[in-house]
Design a protein around this motif. Structure first.
Motif, mmCIF file in Angstrom:
data_model
loop_
_atom_site.group_PDB
_atom_site.id
_atom_site.type_symbol
_atom_site.label_atom_id
_atom_site.label_comp_id
_atom_site.label_asym_id
_atom_site.label_seq_id
_atom_site.Cartn_x
_atom_site.Cartn_y
_atom_site.Cartn_z
ATOM 1 N N ASN A 52 0.808 -1.224 0.000
ATOM 2 C CA ASN A 52 0.000 0.000 0.000
ATOM 3 C C ASN A 52 0.839 1.271 0.000
ATOM 4 O O ASN A 52 0.569 2.203 -0.749
ATOM 5 C CB ASN A 52 -0.961 -0.006 1.190
ATOM 6 N N GLN A 66 1.482 0.947 -4.074
ATOM 7 C CA GLN A 66 0.245 1.654 -4.424
ATOM 8 C C GLN A 66 0.411 3.170 -4.362
ATOM 9 O O GLN A 66 0.100 3.886 -5.309
ATOM 10 C CB GLN A 66 -0.876 1.221 -3.475
ATOM 11 N N ALA A 67 0.905 3.678 -3.234
ATOM 12 C CA ALA A 67 0.951 5.133 -3.025
ATOM 13 C C ALA A 67 2.268 5.761 -3.466
ATOM 14 O O ALA A 67 2.360 6.985 -3.560
ATOM 15 C CB ALA A 67 0.690 5.454 -1.553
ATOM 16 N N ARG A 86 -2.332 11.145 -1.915
ATOM 17 C CA ARG A 86 -2.913 9.823 -2.157
ATOM 18 C C ARG A 86 -3.487 9.279 -0.853
ATOM 19 O O ARG A 86 -2.756 9.158 0.139
ATOM 20 C CB ARG A 86 -1.855 8.836 -2.670
ATOM 21 N N VAL A 119 -5.083 6.024 0.818
ATOM 22 C CA VAL A 119 -5.231 4.576 0.638
ATOM 23 C C VAL A 119 -6.039 4.018 1.813
ATOM 24 O O VAL A 119 -5.587 4.051 2.957
ATOM 25 C CB VAL A 119 -3.862 3.872 0.569
ATOM 26 N N VAL A 141 -5.736 11.302 -5.308
ATOM 27 C CA VAL A 141 -6.124 9.933 -5.644
ATOM 28 C C VAL A 141 -6.676 9.267 -4.388
ATOM 29 O O VAL A 141 -6.055 9.315 -3.325
ATOM 30 C CB VAL A 141 -4.916 9.114 -6.160
ATOM 31 N N VAL A 142 -7.856 8.664 -4.510
ATOM 32 C CA VAL A 142 -8.445 7.897 -3.401
ATOM 33 C C VAL A 142 -8.553 6.449 -3.853
ATOM 34 O O VAL A 142 -9.171 6.158 -4.877
ATOM 35 C CB VAL A 142 -9.845 8.436 -3.025
ATOM 36 N N THR A 143 -7.926 5.560 -3.122
ATOM 37 C CA THR A 143 -7.977 4.153 -3.511
ATOM 38 C C THR A 143 -8.221 3.266 -2.305
ATOM 39 O O THR A 143 -7.950 3.658 -1.174
ATOM 40 C CB THR A 143 -6.690 3.717 -4.265
ATOM 41 N N GLY A 144 -8.786 2.101 -2.561
ATOM 42 C CA GLY A 144 -9.011 1.113 -1.505
ATOM 43 C C GLY A 144 -8.409 -0.204 -1.932
ATOM 44 O O GLY A 144 -8.434 -0.554 -3.109
ATOM 45 N N THR A 145 -7.825 -0.918 -0.991
ATOM 46 C CA THR A 145 -7.224 -2.208 -1.349
ATOM 47 C C THR A 145 -7.541 -3.270 -0.294
ATOM 48 O O THR A 145 -7.795 -2.952 0.863
ATOM 49 C CB THR A 145 -5.680 -2.127 -1.463
#
Length: 338
Positions: free
Chosen positions: A139, A143-144, A242, A244, A267-271
């Motif tokens: 993450n 990711q970030a 970002r 996460v 950026v908004v993300t989910g994992t």
């Protein structure tokens, strides 16, 4: 390669339904047989993670093909290898990232998700490393794209993930800031490598983050809260920041201020780690062994074990996991508790 196993069953924890500690049961189950590309690990210890309790409550479906036995990480020794697996000798100490099956005396796992135990770490403590190391590396770095000098806000600085993330970020040259829920946890976060720590019960983390960073905000936020913090997290982000989201402790549905996200070019993300394909997990664990284990061996990242319980005491272990004063990992051991 295999050594003949002289027994066909093992002790393992099962959930008899969805609910509280009353659904926990330790039973004799059939010994897993490693398939092609898999290894069988004789488990020394297993780490407890929030996903295990969500699964117990009926809120975390087991991925297709995964064991119904809970447990996403173990350490132990190689017992047997399936077809197509080279380079693992019987008795080699290893730790592994699992899709399930860890709360047991044996577990079968794709060989790519198995890595050597870092030098200088006990086999028991090593059980608390794979999930948190894979989560933080995948993450924060993959990711970030955290880089040297980035301001990174970590929610829950003294939890299993938070305590590892702070140490990793410091070692990578980033500038970690933690939120925590008490004066003691604020102090502990600072000891773990946070440049600053915010008591979220007494301070507004958005305002404090702006203050700490001289108005810049957070380049990256690692969030375990979800809905409860969604709008505040976006407010705390820097330009190009970002967010996460890796947990939903504060709810699963929130309002995303899209205009603010656009205005910040954010950026908004989910994992989630557990449902990812085995090849992806293998790639993450390769990176972890190459980049993170040397930091553990050097002492830049220390294992933080809060308490160790016998497999039969799994109810007490999960109770301890949920207590507010816990700092670090809760582990289950299959033999004598150390």
């Amino acid at each position: 390669m295999s050594q003949e196993l002289h027994h066909h069953t093992m002790r393992a924890v099962t959930y008899t339904g969805a609910g509280g500690r009353e659904v926990l049961s330790v039973e004799d189950l059939a010994l897993p047989v490693p398939g092609t590309g898999e290894v069988l690990i004789k488990v020394t210890a297993a780490g407890i993670n929030r996903a295990d309790l969500l699964q117990r409550a009926g809120n975390y479906p087991v991925p297709e093909g995964a064991s119904e036995v809970p447990g996403l990480e173990v350490a132990g020794t190689i017992e047997e290898t399936g077809a197509g697996v080279g380079n693992w000798d019987f008795g080699t100490p290893v730790c592994a990232l699992l899709a399930g099956g860890g709360y047991a005396e044996y577990v079968s796992v794709p060989a790519g998700q198995v890595v050597p135990v870092p030098d200088g770490v006990s086999l028991t403590d090593a059980a608390g490393l794979p999930e948190v190391a894979a989560t933080c590396w995948s993450n924060l770095v993959q990711q970030a794209g955290v880089g040297r000098g980035d301001w990174v806000l970590v929610h829950g600085g003294t939890g299993g993930i938070g305590s590892f993330a702070l140490q990793l970020l410091k070692a990578l040259g980033a500038r970690p800031v933690a939120t925590a829920g008490s004066a003691e946890k604020v102090q502990r976060s600072l000891e773990l490598g946070a440049e600053a720590a915010i008591n979220h019960r007494e301070e507004d983390f958005v305002a404090r983050m702006k203050e700490i960073t001289g108005g810049h905000g957070a380049d990256v936020i690692l969030d375990v809260m979800g809905a409860k913090y969604l709008e505040k997290n976006v407010a705390a982000l820097a330009q190009g920041g970002r967010l996460v989201v890796i947990g939903l402790q504060g709810g699963a549905s929130g309002t995303l201020p899209i205009g603010k996200v656009m205005g910040k070019n954010a950026v908004v993300t989910g994992t989630m780690l557990r449902p990812r394909p085995a090849e992806e997990k293998a790639g993450i664990m390769r990176d972890v062994a190459e980049h993170v284990w040397p930091l553990v061996t050097s002492g830049a990242i220390r294992t933080t074990t809060d308490a160790v319980f016998a497999l039969e005491d799994v109810a007490a272990a999960q109770d301890r996991f949920e207590e507010a004063d816990r700092t670090g990992k809760i582990l289950l051991v299959t033999g004598e508790t150390p």
